[in-house]
Each structure stands twice: as C-alpha cells, then as structure tokens.
Design a protein around this motif. Structure first.
Motif, PDB file in Angstrom:
ATOM      1  N   ARG A  68       0.880 -45.784   5.819  1.00  0.00           N
ATOM      2  CA  ARG A  68      -0.073 -46.839   5.267  1.00  0.00           C
ATOM      3  C   ARG A  68       0.503 -48.108   5.738  1.00  0.00           C
ATOM      4  O   ARG A  68       1.397 -48.253   6.417  1.00  0.00           O
ATOM      5  N   ARG A  69      -0.350 -49.051   5.692  1.00  0.00           N
ATOM      6  CA  ARG A  69      -0.057 -50.373   5.899  1.00  0.00           C
ATOM      7  C   ARG A  69       1.000 -51.045   4.824  1.00  0.00           C
ATOM      8  O   ARG A  69       0.953 -50.608   3.685  1.00  0.00           O
ATOM      9  N   PHE A  70       1.853 -51.652   5.205  1.00  0.00           N
ATOM     10  CA  PHE A  70       2.920 -52.365   4.292  1.00  0.00           C
ATOM     11  C   PHE A  70       2.549 -53.219   3.402  1.00  0.00           C
ATOM     12  O   PHE A  70       2.805 -53.226   2.157  1.00  0.00           O
ATOM     13  N   PHE A  71       1.784 -54.167   3.839  1.00  0.00           N
ATOM     14  CA  PHE A  71       1.262 -55.411   2.876  1.00  0.00           C
ATOM     15  C   PHE A  71       0.692 -55.199   1.692  1.00  0.00           C
ATOM     16  O   PHE A  71       1.012 -55.440   0.647  1.00  0.00           O
ATOM     17  N   PRO A  72      -0.435 -54.041   1.715  1.00  0.00           N
ATOM     18  CA  PRO A  72      -0.833 -53.678   0.534  1.00  0.00           C
ATOM     19  C   PRO A  72       0.387 -52.892  -0.653  1.00  0.00           C
ATOM     20  O   PRO A  72       0.142 -53.145  -1.741  1.00  0.00           O
ATOM     21  N   TRP A  73       1.030 -52.352  -0.110  1.00  0.00           N
ATOM     22  CA  TRP A  73       2.218 -51.700  -0.850  1.00  0.00           C
ATOM     23  C   TRP A  73       3.082 -52.695  -1.603  1.00  0.00           C
ATOM     24  O   TRP A  73       3.295 -52.593  -2.675  1.00  0.00           O
ATOM     25  N   LEU A  74       3.450 -53.764  -0.488  1.00  0.00           N
ATOM     26  CA  LEU A  74       4.262 -54.830  -1.026  1.00  0.00           C
ATOM     27  C   LEU A  74       3.492 -55.812  -2.308  1.00  0.00           C
ATOM     28  O   LEU A  74       3.793 -55.967  -3.124  1.00  0.00           O
ATOM     29  N   TYR A  75       1.907 -55.717  -1.771  1.00  0.00           N
ATOM     30  CA  TYR A  75       1.328 -56.533  -2.896  1.00  0.00           C
ATOM     31  C   TYR A  75       1.125 -56.115  -4.096  1.00  0.00           C
ATOM     32  O   TYR A  75       1.200 -56.633  -5.202  1.00  0.00           O
ATOM     33  N   THR A  76       1.118 -54.496  -4.312  1.00  0.00           N
ATOM     34  CA  THR A  76       0.918 -53.690  -5.485  1.00  0.00           C
ATOM     35  C   THR A  76       2.282 -54.129  -6.241  1.00  0.00           C
ATOM     36  O   THR A  76       2.107 -54.203  -7.361  1.00  0.00           O
ATOM     37  N   LEU A  77       3.510 -53.817  -5.493  1.00  0.00           N
ATOM     38  CA  LEU A  77       4.820 -54.010  -5.982  1.00  0.00           C
ATOM     39  C   LEU A  77       4.837 -55.573  -6.699  1.00  0.00           C
ATOM     40  O   LEU A  77       5.293 -55.666  -7.813  1.00  0.00           O
ATOM     41  N   ALA A  78       4.469 -56.355  -5.767  1.00  0.00           N
ATOM     42  CA  ALA A  78       4.581 -57.925  -6.268  1.00  0.00           C
ATOM     43  C   ALA A  78       3.746 -58.031  -7.598  1.00  0.00           C
ATOM     44  O   ALA A  78       4.231 -58.807  -8.406  1.00  0.00           O
ATOM     45  N   LEU A  79       2.586 -57.563  -7.413  1.00  0.00           N
ATOM     46  CA  LEU A  79       1.534 -57.706  -8.625  1.00  0.00           C
ATOM     47  C   LEU A  79       2.080 -57.319  -9.953  1.00  0.00           C
ATOM     48  O   LEU A  79       2.032 -57.714 -10.966  1.00  0.00           O
ATOM     49  N   ASN A  80       2.854 -56.081  -9.831  1.00  0.00           N
ATOM     50  CA  ASN A  80       3.544 -55.324 -10.739  1.00  0.00           C
ATOM     51  C   ASN A  80       4.711 -56.150 -11.399  1.00  0.00           C
ATOM     52  O   ASN A  80       4.810 -56.332 -12.675  1.00  0.00           O
ATOM     53  N   VAL A  81       5.432 -56.932 -10.734  1.00  0.00           N
ATOM     54  CA  VAL A  81       6.614 -57.612 -10.874  1.00  0.00           C
ATOM     55  C   VAL A  81       5.892 -58.889 -11.644  1.00  0.00           C
ATOM     56  O   VAL A  81       6.287 -59.081 -12.712  1.00  0.00           O
ATOM     57  N   ALA A  82       4.934 -59.361 -11.189  1.00  0.00           N
ATOM     58  CA  ALA A  82       4.241 -60.403 -12.098  1.00  0.00           C
ATOM     59  C   ALA A  82       3.430 -60.165 -13.387  1.00  0.00           C
ATOM     60  O   ALA A  82       3.753 -60.795 -14.341  1.00  0.00           O
ATOM     61  N   ARG A  83       3.162 -58.944 -13.297  1.00  0.00           N
ATOM     62  CA  ARG A  83       2.370 -58.419 -14.584  1.00  0.00           C
ATOM     63  C   ARG A  83       3.768 -58.051 -15.627  1.00  0.00           C
ATOM     64  O   ARG A  83       3.455 -58.447 -16.823  1.00  0.00           O
ATOM     65  N   ASP A  84       4.593 -57.690 -15.165  1.00  0.00           N
ATOM     66  CA  ASP A  84       5.908 -57.334 -16.247  1.00  0.00           C
ATOM     67  C   ASP A  84       6.330 -58.716 -16.668  1.00  0.00           C
ATOM     68  O   ASP A  84       6.537 -58.839 -17.732  1.00  0.00           O
ATOM     69  N   TRP A  85       6.213 -59.822 -15.775  1.00  0.00           N
ATOM     70  CA  TRP A  85       6.836 -60.993 -16.168  1.00  0.00           C
ATOM     71  C   TRP A  85       5.660 -61.794 -17.321  1.00  0.00           C
ATOM     72  O   TRP A  85       6.381 -62.138 -18.327  1.00  0.00           O
ATOM     73  N   ARG A  86       4.517 -61.604 -16.876  1.00  0.00           N
ATOM     74  CA  ARG A  86       3.737 -61.932 -17.869  1.00  0.00           C
ATOM     75  C   ARG A  86       3.627 -61.190 -19.331  1.00  0.00           C
ATOM     76  O   ARG A  86       3.508 -61.897 -20.406  1.00  0.00           O
ATOM     77  N   ARG A  87       3.883 -60.057 -19.282  1.00  0.00           N
ATOM     78  CA  ARG A  87       4.148 -59.205 -20.482  1.00  0.00           C
ATOM     79  C   ARG A  87       5.370 -59.529 -21.369  1.00  0.00           C
ATOM     80  O   ARG A  87       5.113 -59.925 -22.629  1.00  0.00           O
ATOM     81  N   ARG A  88       6.320 -59.800 -20.497  1.00  0.00           N
ATOM     82  CA  ARG A  88       7.787 -60.379 -21.268  1.00  0.00           C
ATOM     83  C   ARG A  88       7.317 -61.522 -21.697  1.00  0.00           C
ATOM     84  O   ARG A  88       7.992 -62.128 -22.777  1.00  0.00           O
ATOM     85  N   GLU A  89       6.550 -62.534 -21.265  1.00  0.00           N
ATOM     86  CA  GLU A  89       6.545 -63.883 -21.490  1.00  0.00           C
ATOM     87  C   GLU A  89       5.163 -63.866 -22.612  1.00  0.00           C
ATOM     88  O   GLU A  89       4.966 -65.194 -23.124  1.00  0.00           O
ATOM     89  N   GLY A  90       4.645 -62.833 -22.845  1.00  0.00           N
ATOM     90  CA  GLY A  90       3.348 -62.823 -23.942  1.00  0.00           C
ATOM     91  C   GLY A  90       2.125 -63.576 -23.469  1.00  0.00           C
ATOM     92  O   GLY A  90       1.470 -63.999 -24.033  1.00  0.00           O
TER      93      GLY A  90
END
Length: 185
Positions: A68-90
C-alpha cells in the motif's frame, strides 16, 4: 517513482537503518503538522502531536503493509493521534482546512458539466467547507487535498467504501448548494 523510493526506504528502516526514517519525516512533516494544526489550533501542540505521530509510525512500521501507499497509512495514524488528543482534552472533533480552494482538482473541473468552479470565490469556498459536518469535511480534505483513493478514505476514516463515496458526494452536494445560494435543484 515516489512509492518505489518509499518502499526502499521502508525496507532499509526495517533492516535497522534508523537514519533512513528521516527522509520520510522530511517528506511528510508539513502535511502531518498541518493536520495537527487544524485539529488543535495551536502551533506548539501541533508540533508535539506531529512528533508523536512520527514516533508512533516508526514504532508500528513493522505492521505497515508495503503493498500500500505509505502516506495514507501515516495520515490515518496521525489522525488517530489527533483524535486521541482531542478526546483527552474534551474537545470536539472539528477539522479545519487552511485553504478550501485546494479541495478542487483540475481534473474535477474538467469533469464537472456545470463548471461549479467557474463561480468559486475563495472566501465563499472556505466558508462552505467550514460549515460542513466534520465527517464530510474530512472526506473532502482526504480526497481533494491529499488525493486519497476511495479505498484509502474508507480505511482512514474507518468506514466502508460506499460510506466514503456517500460522504464525499454529500459533502460536494452541500458545497455546491452553498455556491448556488442555497437553491435546491
């Protein structure tokens, strides 16, 4: 070809060349940072989250499917990091786009019979995209800003391909209605 070069770099990293990872970071640091900035609205937090995303990607690189292409995999992972942060921050899961005009690719302009883009005003486009529900906004950003395939959009957002197509179509329809002054066909 970029994908072939990336495959070679990933192979080198997996064989123990930790320095090779720097070239992937350099290639994708801007889009990952921009994603984090849209999610947080704060440059310092965005930089920290981008770094976290690259660290997490490095740690999980062994699970990356090299067909597979690397960037979509990386972007998905980064999006999850951001979502985790947003949940922690409420905070809500609102995604910002820095320039809505980039959501329109030239080939789409040629394919569009009514040439909606002939009427695009940058400020109006930005407002239209910002007014969208985040699920539609994310799909538009992935498709038109990052040129993800439908399969990649589905995987990134954790939905099926038909749902990805629906979100993209619905998002485009909503933006078109904004350009038509809210008139429904």
């Amino acid at each position: 070809m970029k994908d072939k070069r990336e495959a070679e770099i990933i192979r080198e990293i997996l064989l123990g060349d930790v320095h090779a990872y720097g070239s992937l970071v350099r290639d994708y640091q801007r889009p990952v940072f921009n994603l984090m900035l849209r999610m947080t609205g704060d440059e310092d937090i965005a930089a920290d989250l981008a770094q976290d995303a690259f660290v997490r990607a490095y740690e999980k690189l062994g699970s990356f499917n090299q067909r597979r292409r690397f960037f979509p995999w990386l972007y998905t992972l980064a999006l999850n990091v951001a979502r985790d942060w947003r949940r922690r921050e409420g905070r809500d899961r609102h995604v910002f786009v820095e320039d809505a005009a980039v959501l329109v690719r030239e080939q789409d302009r040629l394919d569009e019979p009514k040439a909606v883009n002939d009427r695009i005003d940058g400020a109006k486009a930005f407002e239209a995209v910002m007014d969208l529900d985040p699920k539609y906004r994310e799909a538009l950003i992935l498709r038109f800003r990052h040129d993800f395939s439908m399969q990649e959009i589905a995987e990134t957002l954790g939905i099926g391909i038909s749902a990805a197509k629906m979100r993209l179509s619905r998002g485009l329809d909503l933006v078109r209605r904004q350009f038509d002054g809210g008139v429904h066909d």
